[in-house]
Write a protein that holds these residues in place. Structure first.
Motif, PDB file in Angstrom:
ATOM      1  N   GLY A 198       6.000  35.554 -15.460  1.00  0.00           N
ATOM      2  CA  GLY A 198       4.610  35.989 -15.670  1.00  0.00           C
ATOM      3  C   GLY A 198       4.031  35.545 -16.998  1.00  0.00           C
ATOM      4  O   GLY A 198       3.176  36.228 -17.567  1.00  0.00           O
ATOM      5  N   ASN A 247       0.369  35.711 -17.712  1.00  0.00           N
ATOM      6  CA  ASN A 247      -0.336  36.959 -18.013  1.00  0.00           C
ATOM      7  C   ASN A 247      -0.418  37.253 -19.507  1.00  0.00           C
ATOM      8  O   ASN A 247      -1.015  38.257 -19.903  1.00  0.00           O
ATOM      9  CB  ASN A 247       0.358  38.137 -17.310  1.00  0.00           C
ATOM     10  N   ARG A 282       1.369  46.230 -15.976  1.00  0.00           N
ATOM     11  CA  ARG A 282       1.310  46.049 -14.519  1.00  0.00           C
ATOM     12  C   ARG A 282       0.582  47.286 -13.996  1.00  0.00           C
ATOM     13  O   ARG A 282       1.010  48.412 -14.250  1.00  0.00           O
ATOM     14  CB  ARG A 282       2.717  45.944 -13.937  1.00  0.00           C
ATOM     15  N   TYR A 302      -2.762  42.717 -13.575  1.00  0.00           N
ATOM     16  CA  TYR A 302      -2.160  42.648 -14.915  1.00  0.00           C
ATOM     17  C   TYR A 302      -3.230  42.713 -15.990  1.00  0.00           C
ATOM     18  O   TYR A 302      -4.212  41.987 -15.950  1.00  0.00           O
ATOM     19  CB  TYR A 302      -1.344  41.353 -15.045  1.00  0.00           C
TER      20      TYR A 302
END
Length: 431
Positions: free
Chosen positions: A66, A69, A358, A376
Motif C-alpha cells: 500500500g 497510500n 484503513r 484509506y
C-alpha cells in the motif's frame, strides 16, 4: 488529525501515551541496542487496533502493498530509509529487480509498485519489473490511472543468477508474498541478495510464530516501562489439524476460543472494562483479510453453517486452511468521517516512513476492516512521525499519538526480525 475516540475509554491509552513520551530517550536507546543485535526486515507494515484501553498490532505484513497510500510529504522519509537499507546490504548496488504479485491488473496495487519504483529510483538505483507469471513471454505494458504505464518483463534465470534480458541486478526485491508456494526460479540464488528472504513468504511463514516473538518483545518493552505487557499484546494461540469442509478439529478450536475468551474476561475485570470480549479466528498464514471470523462465544462454533465453513476453508491462491490463529479481539474506537478506522504504519529498514487509516463505513468496531469497501486516509505522519510535541496533554496532539503508533509498530517489526532469525532454514546453530 487525531482520530475521534470514545472519551470514556481513552484513560489507559492516554496513560500509556504519557509513559511512552516520558520514556522516549530510554525507548530510542533500547531500540538502538536491539538493532545492534537483530536485522530489521527490509520493509514492513503493521495494522494496529486502538481500543482506548489497549493498543496492539493485529497483523504484520512483510510484503507491504500500500505504498500508494502514503502522502507525497512522506516520500523523502521513504527514500532516505531505502538508501540506508540498500547501503547496509549492498553499498555498490546499481540495479534492482522488483518482482510484483501475479495479479498485477489491480490499479491500486500497480500504483503501489509505481511508488516503490519511484522510491528506489530516487535512492539511486535502476529499477525494472520482472514477472513470476509464465504467461508473460515478452515486455508487457500495464497502463496506470495517472496516464503513465509500467513495463513488466519475463524473468531470465542463468545458473545461480536471476535477471531480465540485458539486466543483471545485485538485489532482487519481492513484493509478492509467495502464498501459492516458492517458485523454482527464486531458489538457490546465492550470488544475489533476495529481499525479503524466501522464509518470510506465506509458503513458510506462520502468524503464530510472529505473535510468539511479539509476546517476547512486548514483555521486554513492558519491563523497560514498568507496565503490563497485555496493554500492547493481543493473546494469541495456534490451532492445527482443522478441516472446515468436514468440521474435523472444530472441538479443539472451540476449546482454545474458550480459553482466550476466559483470559480476556479476567483482564477486563482487572481493568474495569465494560466491553464484551471476543476473539478473531484467522488463517495462520496468508493475507488479504481472507478467512477471518469474529467469535463472541465458543458455542457459536457448533452452529457454523456450510457457507461460513467454506469462507474459512479456502483463502488467497486457493490455499486450504488447516491451521488457524485464535487471537484476542481488540476493538477499534477510532473514527474517521464517522466510519470505523484503524492505523496502518509503514516502515523500511528500522524507520517509520508513514502510514494511513484503513477506514470501513460498513464494518463494526470488532470486525476485520481489510475487506472490499475499505478506503484509506493518510495519517498525520506526514508532519512528523518521530518528533512528539513536548508539553502537549496525552490524546490532544497528533504527533504524540502517532509517535506512540510508531513505537508499537516498531515493536512488531522487531518481533518480525526475531521471528525470521528463529525460522531461517540456513541459520547456523550455535547451541
Amino acid at each position: 488529525m487525531v482520530p475521534h475516540l470514545i472519551t470514556a475509554l481513552t484513560g489507559p491509552i492516554n496513560e500509556l501515551e504519557q509513559r511512552v513520551l516520558e520514556s522516549m530517550p530510554a525507548i530510542e536507546r533500547w531500540f538502538r541496542l536491539e538493532w545492534m543485535e537483530h536485522t530489521p526486515p527490509f520493509y514492513s507494515s503493521v495494522d494496529l487496533r486502538n481500543a482506548g484501553f489497549k493498543l496492539a498490532p493485529v497483523d504484520t505484513n512483510l510484503f507491504p502493498g500500500g505504498f500508494n497510500n502514503l502522502t507525497q510529504e512522506m516520500l523523502p522519509l521513504a527514500v532516505q530509509a531505502a538508501m540506508a537499507a540498500i547501503e547496509k546490504i549492498c553499498p555498490e548496488a546499481k540495479n534492482l529487480l522488483l518482482i510484483p504479485e501475479k495479479h498485477t491488473r489491480n490499479s491500486f496495487y500497480l500504483t503501489n509498485i509505481q511508488t516503490l519504483m519511484r522510491i528506489f529510483s530516487m535512492a539511486g538505483l535502476n529499477v525494472r519489473l520482472g514477472s513470476l507469471d509464465e504467461a508473460v513471454k515478452e515486455p508487457t505494458t500495464l497502463p496506470l490511472p495517472d496516464g503513465s504505464s509500467l513495463t513488466l518483463e519475463p524473468l531470465v534465470r542463468q545458473r545461480s543468477r536471476l535477471g531480465l534480458k540485458d539486466f543483471d541486478p545485485c538485489t532482487i526485491l519481492l513484493n509478492n508474498d509467495l502464498s501459492a508456494g516458492i517458485p523454482e526460479v527464486l531458489t538457490h540464488l546465492h550470488e544475489q541478495y533476495l529481499l525479503p528472504p524466501l522464509h518470510a513468504g506465506w509458503a513458510l511463514r506462520r502468524k503464530s510464530q510472529h505473535f510468539r516473538a511479539y509476546e517476547e518483545v512486548a514483555k521486554k518493552f513492558a519491563k523497560l516501562l514498568g507496565m503490563d505487557p497485555w496493554l500492547i499484546y493481543p493473546q494469541s494461540v495456534a490451532v492445527g489439524g482443522l478441516d472446515f469442509s468436514t468440521g474435523d478439529g472444530l472441538d479443539a478450536l472451540q476449546t482454545q476460543v474458550d480459553n482466550v475468551l476466559t483470559k480476556t474476561r479476567r483482564k477486563y475485570k482487572e481493568y474495569g472494562i465494560q466491553e464484551k470480549p471476543f476473539v478473531v479466528v484467522k488463517p495462520d498464514s496468508g493475507t488479504y483479510g481472507m478467512g477471518i471470523m469474529t467469535v463472541r462465544d465458543a458455542k457459536d462454533l457448533e452452529e457454523l453453517g456450510r457457507r461460513a465453513r467454506n469462507k474459512m476453508n479456502v483463502i488467497k491462491d486457493g490455499q486450504v486452511v488447516s491451521q488457524v490463529l485464535v487471537q484476542e479481539g481488540v476493538v477499534t474506537h477510532e473514527r474517521m468521517h464517522d466510519a470505523v478506522a484503524e492505523p496502518v504504519v509503514y516502515m523500511m529498514d528500522r524507520y517509520v516512513v508513514g502510514g494511513f487509516y484503513r477506514v470501513h463505513a460498513d464494518r463494526g468496531e470488532d470486525e476485520n476492516l481489510n475487506t472490499p469497501g475499505s478506503s484509506y486516509v493518510p495519517l498525520a505522519f506526514a508532519h512528523s512521525s518521530h518528533l512528539p510535541a513536548p508539553g502537549e496533554k496525552p490524546g490532544a496532539s497528533a504527533p504524540n499519538r502517532f509517535y506512540m503508533y510508531g513505537v508499537i509498530a516498531r515493536l512488531a517489526m522487531l518481533a518480525a526480525s526475531y521471528e525470521l532469525e528463529a525460522t531461517d532454514p540456513e541459520a547456523e546453530d550455535y547451541a
